[in-house]
Design a protein around this motif. Structure first.
Motif, PDB file in Angstrom:
ATOM      1  N   SER A  85      35.733 -33.334  16.684  1.00 60.19           N
ATOM      2  CA  SER A  85      34.389 -33.569  16.166  1.00 60.19           C
ATOM      3  C   SER A  85      33.388 -32.566  16.736  1.00 60.19           C
ATOM      4  O   SER A  85      32.387 -32.250  16.109  1.00 60.19           O
TER       5      SER A  85
ATOM      6  N   TYR B 164      37.803 -32.916   7.504  1.00 58.73           N
ATOM      7  CA  TYR B 164      36.823 -33.985   7.692  1.00 58.73           C
ATOM      8  C   TYR B 164      36.884 -34.910   6.490  1.00 58.73           C
ATOM      9  O   TYR B 164      37.360 -34.544   5.409  1.00 58.73           O
TER      10      TYR B 164
ATOM     11  N   TYR C 240      24.380 -31.350   8.405  1.00 58.83           N
ATOM     12  CA  TYR C 240      25.097 -30.755   7.271  1.00 58.83           C
ATOM     13  C   TYR C 240      24.188 -30.853   6.050  1.00 58.83           C
ATOM     14  O   TYR C 240      23.780 -31.945   5.663  1.00 58.83           O
TER      15      TYR C 240
ATOM     16  N   PHE D  96      25.531 -25.442   9.144  1.00 60.85           N
ATOM     17  CA  PHE D  96      26.593 -26.096   8.367  1.00 60.85           C
ATOM     18  C   PHE D  96      25.999 -26.481   7.025  1.00 60.85           C
ATOM     19  O   PHE D  96      25.072 -27.304   6.958  1.00 60.85           O
TER      20      PHE D  96
ATOM     21  N   SER E 170      28.839 -36.083  11.822  1.00 59.66           N
ATOM     22  CA  SER E 170      27.870 -35.214  11.163  1.00 59.66           C
ATOM     23  C   SER E 170      27.166 -36.018  10.080  1.00 59.66           C
ATOM     24  O   SER E 170      27.754 -36.930   9.485  1.00 59.66           O
TER      25      SER E 170
ATOM     26  N   TRP F  24      35.918 -22.782   3.865  1.00 57.40           N
ATOM     27  CA  TRP F  24      35.880 -24.234   3.674  1.00 57.40           C
ATOM     28  C   TRP F  24      35.699 -24.580   2.199  1.00 57.40           C
ATOM     29  O   TRP F  24      34.993 -23.872   1.465  1.00 57.40           O
TER      30      TRP F  24
ATOM     31  N   LEU G 246      32.518 -29.680  14.535  1.00 55.65           N
ATOM     32  CA  LEU G 246      31.783 -29.937  13.303  1.00 55.65           C
ATOM     33  C   LEU G 246      30.306 -30.098  13.644  1.00 55.65           C
ATOM     34  O   LEU G 246      29.940 -31.037  14.344  1.00 55.65           O
TER      35      LEU G 246
END
Length: 203
Positions: free
Chosen positions: A3, A119, A10, A29, A175, A76, A6
């Motif tokens: 975690s 995730y 976001y 992010f 997140s 991603w 991340l």
């Protein structure tokens, strides 16, 4: 992936121009989610988005368009449940692309976990303000339930305001993902700063 890898804030944007505005504020992010454009326009937007994000050391997640993400060299991709029906997940993994998957129900969570995502997103946590969805608000208890069941980071999304960030993090979200609370704010840059400040307080 742990975690800690991340980022706790976001943001979803619908155009690379948002990245040019908000990455300088400190955004690290983001997801580029584009609808109702031609594939050439989407491919160009992904390319531009990646260029801007990398300039500022921001992770950019491409929503839905997995083949275009591979072609552009993205790192991603985010897939919804409908995307899973057509996405070539093995091809994404062969390309070294990390994957996030949306979930709303226990059955969808099981489907997502079988693909070993990087995730899992759960939503909507609260009543969404930006779009109509087919699922009722999940609430904080569902965050706790999901967190206890998954081996990967958990992203909470849907109707979350910056004033609610602390309780969402406390419930177990690694997140928090938002759209409306920043993009529809009177001052998106300042709202993004506010979010980054709250994210910095996350234990």
């Amino acid at each position: 992936m742990t975690s800690k890898m991340l980022p706790p804030f976001y943001l979803i944007v619908d155009d690379p121009s948002w990245l040019a505005r908000l990455c300088p504020v400190g955004l690290k992010f983001a997801q580029l989610r584009i609808k109702d454009k031609s594939l050439p326009d989407i491919s160009e937007a992904i390319r531009r988005g990646l260029e801007i994000a990398r300039r500022y050391d921001c992770i950019l997640v491409v929503n839905d368009y997995w083949q275009q993400a591979i072609d552009a060299g993205a790192d991603w991709v985010h897939l919804g449940q409908e995307d899973l029906d057509t996405a070539d997940v093995p091809a994404l993994k062969r390309a070294g692309i990390r994957i996030g998957i949306s979930t709303h129900t226990p059955a969808e969570l099981e489907r997502a976990l079988a693909l070993e995502p990087d995730y899992v997103a759960l939503g909507p946590i609260f009543e969404p303000r930006g779009k109509t969805v087919d699922h009722a608000p999940q609430g904080l208890d569902r965050i706790r339930e999901w967190k206890a069941r998954i081996p990967c980071p958990l992203v909470a999304i849907g109707g979350i305001r910056v004033e609610q960030a602390a309780e969402v993090y406390a419930a177990g979200a690694d997140s928090i993902c938002v759209i409306t609370d920043v993009l529809k704010a009177a001052d998106p840059e300042q709202r993004c700063r506010n979010w980054l400040t709250e994210a910095g307080k996350k234990p």
